[in-house]
Design an enzyme around this catalytic site. Structure first.
Site, PDB file in Angstrom:
ATOM      1  N   ARG A  54       0.823  -1.215   0.000  1.00  0.00           N
ATOM      2  CA  ARG A  54       0.000   0.000   0.000  1.00  0.00           C
ATOM      3  C   ARG A  54       0.855   1.262   0.000  1.00  0.00           C
ATOM      4  NH1 ARG A  54      -2.681  -0.246   4.922  1.00  0.00           N
ATOM      5  NH2 ARG A  54      -1.364   1.391   5.750  1.00  0.00           N
ATOM      6  N   TYR A 107     -16.430  18.523 -13.028  1.00  0.00           N
ATOM      7  CA  TYR A 107     -16.861  17.138 -13.266  1.00  0.00           C
ATOM      8  C   TYR A 107     -17.958  16.773 -12.250  1.00  0.00           C
ATOM      9  CZ  TYR A 107     -16.060  12.022 -13.483  1.00  0.00           C
ATOM     10  OH  TYR A 107     -16.192  10.661 -13.608  1.00  0.00           O
ATOM     11  N   ASP A 179      -8.302  20.368 -11.825  1.00  0.00           N
ATOM     12  CA  ASP A 179      -8.508  19.105 -12.537  1.00  0.00           C
ATOM     13  C   ASP A 179      -7.971  19.332 -13.951  1.00  0.00           C
ATOM     14  OD1 ASP A 179      -9.481  16.976 -14.083  1.00  0.00           O
ATOM     15  OD2 ASP A 179     -11.290  16.765 -12.877  1.00  0.00           O
ATOM     16  N   LYS A 204      -8.105   8.506 -18.343  1.00  0.00           N
ATOM     17  CA  LYS A 204      -8.350   9.145 -19.636  1.00  0.00           C
ATOM     18  C   LYS A 204      -7.095   9.082 -20.505  1.00  0.00           C
ATOM     19  CE  LYS A 204     -12.327   9.737 -17.805  1.00  0.00           C
ATOM     20  NZ  LYS A 204     -12.701  10.847 -16.957  1.00  0.00           N
TER      21      LYS A 204
HETATM   22  C1  LIG Z   1     -13.334  10.931 -15.701  1.00  0.00           C
HETATM   23  C2  LIG Z   1     -12.982  12.188 -15.025  1.00  0.00           C
HETATM   24  C3  LIG Z   1     -12.622  12.211 -13.680  1.00  0.00           C
HETATM   25  C4  LIG Z   1     -12.705  11.001 -12.796  1.00  0.00           C
HETATM   26  O1  LIG Z   1     -11.847   9.998 -13.144  1.00  0.00           O
HETATM   27  P1  LIG Z   1     -12.087   8.467 -12.733  1.00  0.00           P
HETATM   28  O2  LIG Z   1     -10.766   7.873 -13.008  1.00  0.00           O
HETATM   29  O3  LIG Z   1     -13.203   7.975 -13.587  1.00  0.00           O
HETATM   30  O4  LIG Z   1     -12.459   8.454 -11.286  1.00  0.00           O
HETATM   31  C5  LIG Z   1     -12.231  13.412 -13.136  1.00  0.00           C
HETATM   32  N1  LIG Z   1     -12.212  14.542 -13.866  1.00  0.00           N
HETATM   33  C6  LIG Z   1     -12.558  14.573 -15.150  1.00  0.00           C
HETATM   34  C7  LIG Z   1     -12.508  15.849 -15.891  1.00  0.00           C
HETATM   35  C8  LIG Z   1     -12.963  13.401 -15.766  1.00  0.00           C
HETATM   36  O5  LIG Z   1     -13.351  13.442 -17.040  1.00  0.00           O
END
Ligand SMILES: *Cc1c(COP(=O)(O)O)cnc(C)c1O
Length: 386
Positions: A54, A107, A179, A204
């Protein structure tokens, strides 16, 4: 050293530790909970590089170091999802009694976290219009601890003036969280624009192949200790197999992004000429309201953009989407494949104005002409269904 290298070079080199792995170019998958210690004195002195799964393995450390080098930050923590990385970053800066400013175009699950978990923890969230710049000052209270940004915004793609927001936030002792998933560290250098903690959904573009869920947060020197502490205290970590896949994706991030960008621009420009389309939401288009900020601050654009259609019956939208051959109907984005999905917008600070439906398109790595031909046939179906 890394600060002087271009992102293409960093994406290839950062985080590699071949000399520790018999020369293997890629750090192997370390599926490990227990990491045995050589002797009692090493264990007692806390000198072992790895002690427990971890807390880190060579698999997670390679990924962490690669992302830290790309972001040019002081520390990166790897988390089991992008949403968990967002929660970790927020908990690193906010606690009971604090006030938190969050962009209205964030988001959706970020909003849920603030409205439910953060509220229960005694943090009050206020949402602000994404077009707010220096005027964010009037929303700042004595207990405002942080300002959360996402640029361009999820689903609606408004650009934020991050340097202006950061200057005001810092003048009032508040931290700036971003983000940065749409741009990745390749297209937007968060720390050079005043951000204190930059967040990625690795799911992503870094992963890039639609086969893993993971996130990370990277802090500057002033926020490093708090970010690492929350990550340690909450036990957020990612599995070794996923770390390996994320690193494999990261090695080709720069070249993939350039292709996503090119195809998304070709699709956007073509869509802009169509009578069925009301407007395109894409900051790299010259007539987009956020274009000037995008040009000033970003090194390029990625493959995700919005399309506001003229008002149509729902059955016509279904006829358009359901018959597409090259666009999958699904959430997430950033993989090699093209996707389309209707967008449902939640706003509390400033309503988003659109009469027709909004769809979000992710331009994948397919041939742009094939994608355009598919959309063209789709518009034919849409028109017939009206
Ligand atoms: C998909 C997404 C997230 C969250 O990511 P996960 O890996 O699905 O938890 C956060 N911010 C944006 C802009 C996203 O498109």
């Amino acid at each position: 050293m890394s600060g002087y290298l271009k992102h293409e070079t960093l994406a290839v080199q950062a985080g590699r530790m071949s000399e520790e792995h018999f020369g293997a170019v890629n750090t192997p998958v370390y599926r490990a909970s227990t990491m045995l210690c050589r002797d009692l004195s090493t264990l007692e002195a806390g000198h072992a590089p790895y002690v427990y799964g971890r807390l880190g393995t060579p698999s997670s450390r390679s990924l962490q170091e690669a992302i830290m080098a790309l972001e040019q930050g002081a520390a990166t923590v790897v988390c089991p999802s992008g949403l968990n990385a967002i929660a970790t970053a927020i908990m690193a800066v906010c606690g009971a009694g604090d006030h938190f400013l969050v962009v209205d175009s964030c988001y959706g699950p970020t909003r849920n976290f603030c409205d439910k978990a953060l509220k229960r923890a005694g943090v009050e969230t206020t949402y602000y219009d994404p077009l707010t710049g220096t005027d964010i000052e009037r929303l700042i209270r004595p207990n405002t601890k942080a300002v959360y940004c996402e640029s361009p915004g999820s689903l609606t793609f408004e650009m934020q003036d991050i340097p202006a927001i950061a200057a005001v936030a810092h003048a009032h002792g508040a931290s700036v969280l971003l983000d940065n998933t749409w741009a990745t560290p390749v297209l937007f250098h968060a720390f050079a624009h005043g951000v204190d903690i930059s967040i990625q959904s690795i799911t992503k573009y870094i992963g890039g192949h639609s086969d893993l869920v993971m996130g990370c947060a990277t802090a500057n020197a002033a926020h490093k200790d708090r970010l690492e502490e929350v990550h340690f205290l909450t036990g957020a970590c990612a599995g070794a197999d996923d770390c390996f896949l994320a690193l494999r994706g990261l090695r080709t991030l720069s070249v993939r992004l350039r292709r996503h960008e090119k195809t998304a621009l070709e699709l956007s420009r073509w869509l802009n000429t169509r009578p069925e389309v009301e407007r395109i939401l894409h900051p790299a288009l010259e007539d987009d309201p956020g274009h000037a900020i995008w040009r000033r601050d970003f090194n390029g654009s990625s493959g995700l953009f919005g399309v506001v259609l003229k008002p149509i019956p729902h059955a016509a939208l279904a006829a358009f989407i359901d018959g597409l051959s090259h666009f999958g109907l699904g959430y997430s984005w950033g993989g090699f494949e093209s996707l389309i999905v209707p967008a449902h917008i939640v706003r509390t600070a400033q309503p988003f104005a659109a009469e027709g439906p909004l769809v979000r398109i992710h331009a994948g790595l397919e041939d742009a002409d094939d994608l355009i031909a598919d959309l063209e046939v789709g518009f034919g179906r849409m028109n017939e269904a009206q």
